[in-house]
Design a protein around this motif. Structure first.
Motif, short mmCIF file in Angstrom:
data_model
loop_
_atom_site.label_atom_id
_atom_site.label_comp_id
_atom_site.label_asym_id
_atom_site.label_seq_id
_atom_site.Cartn_x
_atom_site.Cartn_y
_atom_site.Cartn_z
N GLN A 1 -41.16 -24.54 119.28
CA GLN A 1 -40.38 -24.13 119.66
C GLN A 1 -39.68 -24.33 121.42
N GLN A 2 -40.13 -26.38 121.23
CA GLN A 2 -39.42 -26.35 122.59
C GLN A 2 -38.51 -27.82 121.63
N GLY B 1 -35.75 -26.52 120.30
CA GLY B 1 -34.27 -25.56 120.19
C GLY B 1 -33.95 -26.44 122.15
N GLY B 2 -35.07 -25.86 122.63
CA GLY B 2 -34.73 -25.62 123.72
C GLY B 2 -34.20 -27.06 124.79
N VAL C 1 -30.13 -24.82 117.01
CA VAL C 1 -31.62 -24.08 118.36
C VAL C 1 -31.87 -22.93 118.11
N ASN D 1 -35.79 -22.35 116.76
CA ASN D 1 -36.12 -21.16 117.27
C ASN D 1 -36.62 -20.01 115.53
N GLY E 1 -40.14 -22.58 114.28
CA GLY E 1 -40.69 -22.49 115.42
C GLY E 1 -41.81 -20.69 114.80
N ASP E 2 -41.14 -20.17 114.89
CA ASP E 2 -42.25 -18.90 114.84
C ASP E 2 -42.12 -18.42 113.34
#
Length: 295
Positions: A218-219, A221-222, A273, A277, A280-281
């Protein structure tokens, strides 16, 4: 014979777990779309030298700000460089920085969180105060400050963004260690004389790794978004290296002449991104039994 049967049973269970994970991962169509997007951008980065029609850094002032055409699919920038080629190589830069930064943050944060949670006491207090100090500063501000001190470049930006993300892993791992360190199998290992290091890495880490994997996916993309922001501000990847953030920054002054220079890399950042995400979900849903109603 018995040992062979046990090994076969373990192998079958492992295969069953993997197949169940894959089935749960691709259960939702939106996750499938995210995975396809991530695979597409990954292949784009790996095959950049093959797919790129031009050298991304080759300057050709005779081709100044040309419109999209068969020769240059997305036109050229203010230096005559092919925009399409630079976007392809920018994919490589973004993914390398995103993955490296997350790996660095995970490695440092997981070790510190595990030490804090396992030993407690003054060690836990020191690491917790360090974590709170990092969390008190917004990530982009901390990254900007570190970049101003240590400079840009792929390696430095990856390290800087990794450091700015480390607090999340410390908190996550510390909480996981607290939830498992009093378990019966940990106490049994202590009674058998297993060292603290052995208990942490052989017993605690494998049982606390699932939420860490979810956090990593999940990180990414950020982190890519943060790198693009730094490059846009002129603090990240510097010219002539192709970076999506740098391309958006360079092209904003030529939106009327060739808006593709800024729009194309900006769209790529958003798509990558979003896909990361969604991926990641999907990882979270597949690894967390509470979301599946099993707990």
């Amino acid at each position: 014979m018995m040992e062979g049967k046990e090994n076969k049973m373990k192998s079958n269970k492992r295969i069953e777990k993997i197949s169940k994970f894959i089935r749960l991962l691709f259960k939702r169509k939106i996750v499938v779309i995210g995975v396809i997007g991530v695979v597409f951008f990954t292949l784009l980065a790996i095959l950049a030298p093959i797919l790129s029609p031009y050298d991304p850094n080759k300057v050709d002032f005779a081709a100044y700000l040309t419109k999209p055409s068969m020769e240059h699919l997305l036109g050229t920038d203010m230096h005559g460089r092919d925009v399409f080629s630079r976007i392809i190589y920018g994919t490589r830069v973004s993914l390398i920085i995103g993955l490296l930064a997350v790996v660095i943050a995970c490695a440092i944060g997981s070790v510190l969180g595990m030490v804090a949670g396992y030993f407690g006491g003054i060690i836990d207090d020191i690491i917790t105060r360090f974590t709170e100090a990092i969390r008190a500063i917004p990530q982009i501000i901390l990254a900007m400050a570190l970049t101003a001190v240590f400079g840009g470049g792929i390696r430095n930006i990856a390290i800087i963004l990794g450091i700015s993300n480390v607090a999340a892993y410390i908190r996550m791992m510390r909480g996981q260690v607290y939830s498992v360190k009093e378990a019966d199998y940990i106490m049994a290992s202590k009674l058998q004389g297993v060292s603290n290091l052995g208990i942490m890495f052989k017993h605690i880490l494998p049982n606390a790794i699932s939420p860490i994997i979810v956090l990593m996916t999940q990180q990414v993309g950020g982190t890519i978004l943060a790198e693009s922001g730094l490059s846009f501000l002129g603090l990240g990847i510097s010219a002539p290296t192709a970076s999506w953030g740098t391309m958006v920054s360079e092209g904003r002054n030529f939106l009327l002449d060739n808006p593709v220079i800024s729009l194309a890399p900006g769209i790529c950042v958003a798509l990558l991104v979003i896909c990361l995400n969604m991926f990641g979900d999907g990882i979270r849903d597949a690894l967390d039994p509470r979301l599946r109603g099993e707990l």
